[in-house]
Design a protein around this motif. Structure first.
Motif, PDB file in Angstrom:
ATOM      1  N   TYR A 255      -5.210 -21.152 -18.320  1.00 51.03           N
ATOM      2  CA  TYR A 255      -5.668 -21.181 -16.922  1.00 51.03           C
ATOM      3  C   TYR A 255      -7.149 -21.509 -16.917  1.00 51.03           C
ATOM      4  N   ASP A 256      -7.600 -22.257 -15.896  1.00 50.16           N
ATOM      5  CA  ASP A 256      -9.039 -22.466 -15.749  1.00 50.16           C
ATOM      6  C   ASP A 256      -9.363 -22.804 -14.304  1.00 50.16           C
ATOM      7  N   LEU A 257     -10.568 -22.481 -13.910  1.00 51.00           N
ATOM      8  CA  LEU A 257     -11.064 -22.803 -12.571  1.00 51.00           C
ATOM      9  C   LEU A 257     -12.504 -23.278 -12.711  1.00 51.00           C
ATOM     10  N   HIS A 258     -12.851 -24.335 -12.017  1.00 56.28           N
ATOM     11  CA  HIS A 258     -14.255 -24.768 -11.964  1.00 56.28           C
ATOM     12  C   HIS A 258     -14.652 -25.013 -10.513  1.00 56.28           C
ATOM     13  N   ARG A 259     -15.916 -24.696 -10.232  1.00 52.39           N
ATOM     14  CA  ARG A 259     -16.461 -25.038  -8.913  1.00 52.39           C
ATOM     15  C   ARG A 259     -16.601 -26.552  -8.821  1.00 52.39           C
ATOM     16  N   LEU A 289      -8.079 -30.188 -19.236  1.00 56.80           N
ATOM     17  CA  LEU A 289      -8.087 -30.113 -20.707  1.00 56.80           C
ATOM     18  C   LEU A 289      -8.433 -28.707 -21.180  1.00 56.80           C
ATOM     19  N   HIS A 290      -9.260 -27.989 -20.447  1.00 57.17           N
ATOM     20  CA  HIS A 290      -9.594 -26.611 -20.842  1.00 57.17           C
ATOM     21  C   HIS A 290      -8.357 -25.716 -20.763  1.00 57.17           C
ATOM     22  N   ALA A 291      -7.590 -25.848 -19.677  1.00 57.42           N
ATOM     23  CA  ALA A 291      -6.376 -25.024 -19.534  1.00 57.42           C
ATOM     24  C   ALA A 291      -5.357 -25.384 -20.617  1.00 57.42           C
TER      25      ALA A 291
HETATM   26 MG    MG Z   1     -13.456 -24.498 -18.284  1.00 58.43          MG
END
Ligand code: MG
Length: 404
Positions: A255-259, A289-291
């Protein structure tokens, strides 16, 4: 039970014979390297000796130039690899026959401080038990040579060259020989050197020992201590051991979240999406790609993206997330894992994702070096609710299945 009664004064060596080509298995996969339990057939063999004998020198005979494959198969079980770090393991290239391979291993052991007793075990007999190993070791110490045997279940006959029965044998007096076979090292080495001068093949080490040195004591073997020879030995539905051969399957969630902020590139799966905003991040911010990286690392149990690339480390400022994923995926692959599939959900209010989907999927498949059919990515809006819905953030869930 753990054999340490002789460890202080009696040096023991174990030779695992695994130099053959497995031609009767169809020649494709070397049977000793097939997956079994937490590792491979080979690592499972070694584990049985580690569990039974406290201290011994380990020699594994391998095919020519086969050290890295053998190491991979041996260290695939983390318990075995951590125990072996304390021990002396050597790989010796085998010859064209089993007899030659054993002789190479004996020569290697003779080079410095030879053992008192050597146990020789087939690399394709992973179901050997501690009792068989210890009985063989005890009898080898007492009698100079010993091997486990079981009474054959089928009646045995000797036939003539035309296929007619010549001699009826008494089943109770017959023994089917297994391994490990245990010997006084010096005596076996001497007899092997003599056997090498004869121009014929011997059935096994007991025949060589019996011809040049003396009698071999038989101890009770076990019916489970079968040798994997044909593919059916490895996959037989009615076999209780079948369950041990099952593929290991793991699921991973990332899981990932970015502003989203102005003045940044908007990257998804290594593809730049034309948009007025992009992900705010220490790295290049590729949230997809981070998730995915976290999902693969999670399934393999190797860690997470933060432990690999700490955000406080300046080294990763504006880092290329494709490279981060590649680095982690290499470690996951080196631990023996393959990707079954990867499915991702992007939560995004704007822009529309569909026009870029094909390129994004192909880009991920290229980074992971897998067919694009194994990857799927879809996008959902957040119905204008919360940070994603207000266009302030992008969020991704990635789910993978790995197998080995
Ligand atoms: Mg990230």
């Amino acid at each position: 039970m753990n054999y340490d009664g002789f460890s202080s004064k009696t040096k023991i060596a174990v030779i695992i014979v695994a130099a053959g080509s497995s031609s009767r298995m169809g020649g494709k996969t070397k049977k000793e390297y097939l997956p079994l339990k937490n590792g491979t057939v080979l690592s499972e063999c070694v584990k049985k000796f580690l569990d039974s004998i406290k201290d011994f020198q380990l020699v594994i005979t391998i095919p020519k130039n086969g050290k890295s494959d053998a190491e991979k198969a041996l260290f695939s079980d983390s318990c075995v690899s951590s125990e072996l770090k304390q021990k002396n393991v050597s790989f010796v290239e085998g010859g064209s026959t089993r007899q030659e391979s054993v002789l190479n291993a004996l020569k290697f052991l003779s080079q410095n401080e030879p053992p008192k007793i050597v146990l020789i075990h087939d690399g394709a007999r992973p179901f050997v038990n501690e009792e068989t190993i210890l009985k063989t070791l005890d009898a080898a110490l007492e009698f100079g040579a010993a091997a486990p045997g079981i009474v054959p279940t089928d009646t045995q006959k000797i036939i003539d060259e035309n296929g007619f029965i010549k001699t009826h044998l008494e089943r109770s007096k017959m023994i089917a020989i297994q391994t490990p076979q245990g010997f006084d090292f010096e005596k076996l080495f001497d007899s092997h050197k003599k056997a090498a001068l004869e121009n014929r093949d011997f059935t096994d080490d007991t025949e060589i020992f019996a011809l040049f040195e003396g009698k071999v004591k038989i101890v009770q073997g076990s019916p489970e201590n079968k040798k994997i020879t044909y593919p059916k030995d490895y996959s037989n539905d009615s076999d209780s051991e079948k369950k041990d051969f099952k593929m290991e399957i793991r699921c991973g969630l990332g899981y990932d979240l970015h502003r989203l902020t102005e003045g940044r590139k908007f990257l998804l799966g290594g593809i730049e999406i034309p948009f007025e905003k992009g992900e705010d991040a220490h790295s290049d911010g590729d949230v997809l790609l981070h998730a995915i990286t976290d999902s693969l690392l999670g399934a393999s149990g190797l860690g997470d993206i933060g432990s690999y690339f700490p955000p406080e480390d300046d080294k990763w400022k504006n880092a290329d997330s494709k490279m981060l994923l590649k680095t982690c995926w290499n470690d996951v692959k080196n631990a023996g894992w393959n990707l079954s599939n990867l499915d991702c959900v992007i939560k995004l209010e704007k822009p529309k994702f569909i026009p870029f989907r094909k390129n994004v999927i192909e880009s991920i498949a290229k980074i992971l070096e897998v067919p694009k059919e194994k990857i799927f990515v879809k996008a959902k809006t957040s119905e204008k609710l919360e940070s994603v819905g207000e266009g302030k953030a992008v969020e991704v869930f990635a789910n993978c299945i790995l197998y080995r």
